[in-house]
Design an enzyme around this catalytic site. Structure first.
Site, mmCIF file in Angstrom:
data_model
loop_
_atom_site.group_PDB
_atom_site.id
_atom_site.type_symbol
_atom_site.label_atom_id
_atom_site.label_comp_id
_atom_site.label_asym_id
_atom_site.label_seq_id
_atom_site.Cartn_x
_atom_site.Cartn_y
_atom_site.Cartn_z
ATOM 1 N N HIS A 119 -73.600 9.694 -16.467
ATOM 2 C CA HIS A 119 -74.425 10.786 -15.945
ATOM 3 C C HIS A 119 -74.009 11.129 -14.526
ATOM 4 C CE1 HIS A 119 -77.310 10.549 -19.348
ATOM 5 N NE2 HIS A 119 -76.791 9.335 -19.413
ATOM 6 N N GLU A 145 -56.175 -3.460 -1.656
ATOM 7 C CA GLU A 145 -55.532 -4.127 -0.511
ATOM 8 C C GLU A 145 -54.173 -4.693 -0.910
ATOM 9 O OE1 GLU A 145 -58.031 -7.026 1.535
ATOM 10 O OE2 GLU A 145 -58.728 -5.456 2.885
ATOM 11 N N LYS A 153 -59.309 -2.574 13.433
ATOM 12 C CA LYS A 153 -59.884 -3.745 14.114
ATOM 13 C C LYS A 153 -59.578 -3.695 15.608
ATOM 14 C CE LYS A 153 -59.297 -6.989 10.255
ATOM 15 N NZ LYS A 153 -58.588 -8.176 9.832
HETATM 16 O O1 PA5 Z 1 -57.999 -10.182 1.287
HETATM 17 C C1 PA5 Z 1 -58.137 -10.385 2.477
HETATM 18 O O2 PA5 Z 1 -57.404 -11.184 3.098
HETATM 19 C C2 PA5 Z 1 -59.237 -9.710 3.261
HETATM 20 O O3 PA5 Z 1 -59.915 -8.759 2.530
HETATM 21 C C3 PA5 Z 1 -60.213 -10.757 3.760
HETATM 22 O O4 PA5 Z 1 -60.826 -11.392 2.670
HETATM 23 C C4 PA5 Z 1 -61.282 -10.176 4.691
HETATM 24 O O5 PA5 Z 1 -60.704 -9.404 5.698
HETATM 25 C C5 PA5 Z 1 -62.080 -11.302 5.341
HETATM 26 O O6 PA5 Z 1 -61.222 -12.146 6.062
HETATM 27 P P1 PA5 Z 1 -61.610 -13.616 6.441
HETATM 28 O O7 PA5 Z 1 -61.862 -14.385 5.196
HETATM 29 O O8 PA5 Z 1 -60.434 -14.140 7.202
HETATM 30 O O9 PA5 Z 1 -62.853 -13.546 7.287
#
Ligand code: PA5
Length: 411
Positions: free
Chosen positions: A287, A257, A400
């Site tokens: 394996h 990310e 989303k």
């Molecule tokens: O790194 C990030 O910001 C995302 O992966 C969030 O952790 C994930 O989308 C969850 O979001 P939130 O903590 O707002 O529910």
């Protein structure tokens, strides 16, 4: 605390120097909170206070959260489960099979379960809908679920903090300047850790050690950039400790990310390419994926993460039942894991696959705190040197929007 053995890789001095400057810029950037969390005493004391209260009341905690709001806590629980008498269940998926099966097991003792609702944005459909699911389940049994909840979210108005306010639910803060996947050393990870009875001050001590470890951080960032230059577009994080099984997935989220972006910070220039992270588990994946890494296209950089603890522990095999296993006689079981890790590494070197090894000492809170901050610094430094925004994730938004639209219009 950890050591890097850079085997068939030579660190290029110029790249490491460039990364030292990039790391210094990251640390100097006071708009970034993740490297300042160890100085923010309130994050640690408030997590400890509410966790102490929960420990008095509950044997089991269910964490509702997803992505960065769940993975770090899962790592802590799985790595240090041997130190605790408490149970934490993580709901980081919205498959009703998971929720129903666990609610079924908890039914009859619902008052003995604490609930942590973790969402930095306070607006995540998976987590909020899980709240509805559980609240409904408790209500049907004439129980008041909200009395058993802690909410962990940003200190500003959002649907989750409004819910907490309405029902007078205690709240812990995820600082505004700490991104979700960088939040494990805030109440997101500290509360579950303290609920397990772990020493969170040792997590802090470990994180502070990583913050001072410029050479080790930039050794891995430099080797990673070199692997990109060599067009090794898959970085394999191959952990050899059962205790670090989920850790590979935590790194995967942090890396993917943060580093795979379309544009640079100017929002125009095409971003440089970053590798795809891939967690592997030793000896299991020897394996499985090993064949492809060894003989498939040479586009991989393998980071072995070994554990001195796993390699030295275990019963001694006195006399094997199998006459072809005589070489294990008189050796602790962990020696098998050690031999396999060393052998896999050596074989990959022979196959011409770039690889390095990180060795780790025995698992404890300090090591875990170190590893979290270490990899956060590594990823932030690579992002800084690539001139990208490491801390956003615009690519996940479209899915989303489409999902919401489908739910509104009907499937
Ligand atoms: O790194 C990030 O910001 C995302 O992966 C969030 O952790 C994930 O989308 C969850 O979001 P939130 O903590 O707002 O529910």
């Amino acid at each position: 605390m950890i050591k890097i053995l850079n085997q068939n890789q030579k660190i290029q001095e110029a790249i490491q120097q460039k990364h030292k400057l990039a790391l210094a810029r990251v640390i100097d950037d006071k708009t970034l909170g993740f490297h300042q969390v160890t100085q923010r005493e309130n994050l640690w004391t408030t997590s400890q206070q509410i966790a102490d209260d929960f420990r008095k009341k509950y044997k089991t905690l269910v964490v509702m959260g997803i992505g960065g709001s769940a993975l770090g806590g899962r790592v802590i629980k799985e790595a240090l489960a041997f130190k605790t008498d408490r149970e934490i269940l993580f709901w980081d998926n919205v498959d009703p099979i998971l929720m129903d099966s666990q609610l079924k097991k908890l039914d009859g003792k619902l008052e003995t379960v604490g609930w942590a609702v973790i969402s930095k944005s306070g607006n995540t459909i998976e987590t909020l809908t899980q709240c509805d699911y559980v609240a409904q389940f408790y209500k049907a049994k004439n129980l008041n679920w909200t009395k058993q909840v802690v909410v962990i979210t940003e200190p500003r108005e959002n649907p989750l903090s409004n819910f907490a306010k309405k029902f007078e639910i205690p709240q812990l803060e995820v600082p505004l300047d700490v991104g979700g996947r960088f939040s494990v050393l805030t109440p997101v990870g500290l509360f579950p850790a303290a609920f397990l009875g772990l020493n969170i001050n040792l997590l802090k001590a470990g994180a502070n050690k990583a913050l001072a470890d410029v050479e080790t951080v930039t050794a891995l960032t430099a080797l990673s950039e070199q692997s990109f230059i060599n067009q090794e577009w898959i970085t394999v994080f191959w952990t050899y400790s059962e205790l670090l099984k989920t850790f590979g997935f935590w790194i995967q989220q942090l890396w993917a990310e943060s580093l795979a972006k379309k544009v640079c910070r100017d929002n125009k220039t095409q971003a440089p390419r970053a590798s795809t992270p891939m967690p592997c588990m030793g000896a299991t994946d020897q394996h499985s994926i090993l064949q492809q890494i060894a003989e498939g296209y040479k586009d991989k950089f393998v980071v072995f993460i070994r554990s001195e603890q796993s390699e030295s522990q275990g019963q001694i095999i006195n006399e094997s039942l199998f006459n072809n296993m005589y070489h294990m006689n008189g050796k602790p079981f962990g020696q098998l894991l050690k031999a396999e890790a060393i052998a896999t590494q050596a074989a990959l070197t022979e196959h011409g696959v770039s690889n390095i090894t990180i060795t780790t000492p025995s698992m404890n809170e300090e090591l875990l705190g170190y590893l979290f901050m270490y990899f956060e610094l590594v990823v932030a430094t690579i992002g800084e040197s690539m001139n990208i925004n490491t801390f956003n994730q615009p690519g996940v938004e479209l899915g989303k929007v489409i999902a919401k639209d489908l739910l509104i219009k009907g499937l």
